[in-house]
Design an enzyme around this catalytic site. Structure first.
Site, mmCIF file in Angstrom:
data_model
loop_
_atom_site.group_PDB
_atom_site.id
_atom_site.type_symbol
_atom_site.label_atom_id
_atom_site.label_comp_id
_atom_site.label_asym_id
_atom_site.label_seq_id
_atom_site.Cartn_x
_atom_site.Cartn_y
_atom_site.Cartn_z
ATOM 1 N N ASP A 33 -4.070 2.105 -14.479
ATOM 2 C CA ASP A 33 -4.519 2.100 -13.084
ATOM 3 C C ASP A 33 -3.416 2.583 -12.134
ATOM 4 O O ASP A 33 -2.234 2.301 -12.360
ATOM 5 C CB ASP A 33 -4.938 0.666 -12.712
ATOM 6 C CG ASP A 33 -5.806 0.645 -11.469
ATOM 7 O OD1 ASP A 33 -6.263 1.717 -11.035
ATOM 8 O OD2 ASP A 33 -6.015 -0.452 -10.929
ATOM 9 N N HIS A 43 -3.847 12.057 -12.007
ATOM 10 C CA HIS A 43 -4.328 11.889 -13.390
ATOM 11 C C HIS A 43 -3.466 12.711 -14.360
ATOM 12 O O HIS A 43 -3.203 12.288 -15.482
ATOM 13 C CB HIS A 43 -5.802 12.299 -13.504
ATOM 14 C CG HIS A 43 -6.716 11.395 -12.730
ATOM 15 N ND1 HIS A 43 -6.553 10.027 -12.701
ATOM 16 C CD2 HIS A 43 -7.790 11.652 -11.935
ATOM 17 C CE1 HIS A 43 -7.496 9.482 -11.941
ATOM 18 N NE2 HIS A 43 -8.244 10.449 -11.455
ATOM 19 N N LEU A 75 0.023 4.957 -36.179
ATOM 20 C CA LEU A 75 -0.534 4.373 -34.956
ATOM 21 C C LEU A 75 -2.004 4.763 -34.816
ATOM 22 O O LEU A 75 -2.344 5.935 -34.893
ATOM 23 C CB LEU A 75 0.245 4.894 -33.732
ATOM 24 C CG LEU A 75 -0.260 4.432 -32.367
ATOM 25 C CD1 LEU A 75 0.103 2.971 -32.106
ATOM 26 C CD2 LEU A 75 0.312 5.294 -31.239
#
Ligand code: FPP
Length: 258
Positions: free
Chosen positions: A42, A59, A154
């Protein structure tokens, strides 16, 4: 070698940043790492507005930061990372231009990073309903999701057009479709029907950007997670900040209902 021959000499600033991160990382107990970290990314737009930039630039900065966080998780031994990139609400309520911009960033990641992820053992997953996405995005996602890795280090989940309640409703619909008897429905079975099937629940949820809520993120899976909130905006939430959150997590006493 003549100094002039070094094309890209390391910058002192980069060296100092690496040293700073290393000294924080060294304080982490490798035997008590969160297996699964989930992040609500956020604050991109506020970060951009503070610099007179567009939401898209925010972004973009968020996407660049994400790459650093992915690498750091892999390097320190975190095995699962989930990031909230686009909620069902964002998808419906943000401008077409902004959503398109996020898709383009996603496309860039899945196209440009595919081979790098394969080499470094990063397995890409999508959580959410992405069937409604443009065909070229779905095709690119399929290609990276189907990628076979020699060695996995991962699992990287991107929550896209994702909503926690929607995930639970979809799970219930599929349980009913499969003709499961009420007596067979238990927590383990419901977990198997979620997007995160087969993955451990997040141990640590991080929300940068100042808000203190889950915003419909992994509602079922975060029942026992530790929640870490910080005012730092996502593009500034660097690996050192991640280490700080992990150190905080390691000081928590997890009773898990005991
Ligand atoms: C929320 O902050 C963030 C988003 C809705 C988008 C997150 C997207 C990225 C980090 C980049 C791309 C990553 C992928 C994997 C596609 P906000 O923009 O609502 O910020 P605000 O709270 O300041 O308004």
């Amino acid at each position: 070698m003549n100094v002039k021959e070094i094309k890209n000499p390391p910058k002192l600033e980069d060296f100092l940043i690496s040293y700073d991160i290393l000294s924080m990382t060294s304080k982490i107990d490798p035997n008590n790492l969160p297996k699964h970290i989930a992040i609500i990314m956020d604050g991109n737009r506020r970060w951009a507005a503070a610099r007179g930039l567009s939401p898209g630039d925010g972004h973009q900065a968020g996407a660049e930061n994400l790459e650093k966080i992915i690498d750091h998780c892999k390097d320190i031994g975190v095995t699962h990372l989930t990031v909230y990139a686009l909620s069902t609400e964002n998808w419906r309520k943000r401008s077409v231009q902004e959503v398109k911009g996020i898709f383009n960033l996603l496309l860039k990641i899945v196209k440009e990073k595919r081979l790098e992820y394969q080499k470094s053992g990063i397995k890409f997953f999508v959580l959410g309903n992405f069937q409604a996405f443009p065909l070229k995005v779905r095709k690119a996602i399929k290609k990276i999701v189907d990628m076979i890795l020699d060695q996995e280090r991962l699992k990287f989940n991107v929550a896209l057009n994702y909503g926690g309640r929607d995930e639970i409703v979809t799970a219930i619909q599929n349980i009913i479709k499969d003709g499961v008897k009420p007596s067979q429905v238990n927590e383990e079975l419901v977990s198997k029907y979620l997007y995160t099937t087969g993955q451990p629940d997040p141990d640590l949820v991080i929300r940068p950007g100042g808000e203190k809520r889950l915003s419909n993120f992994l509602l079922w899976q975060t029942s026992y997670a530790e929640l870490y909130f910080t005012d730092i905006l996502w593009p500034d939430f660097n690996p050192k900040q991640l280490d700080k959150a992990i150190i905080w997590y390691q000081q928590r006493q997890r009773r898990l209902g005991r």
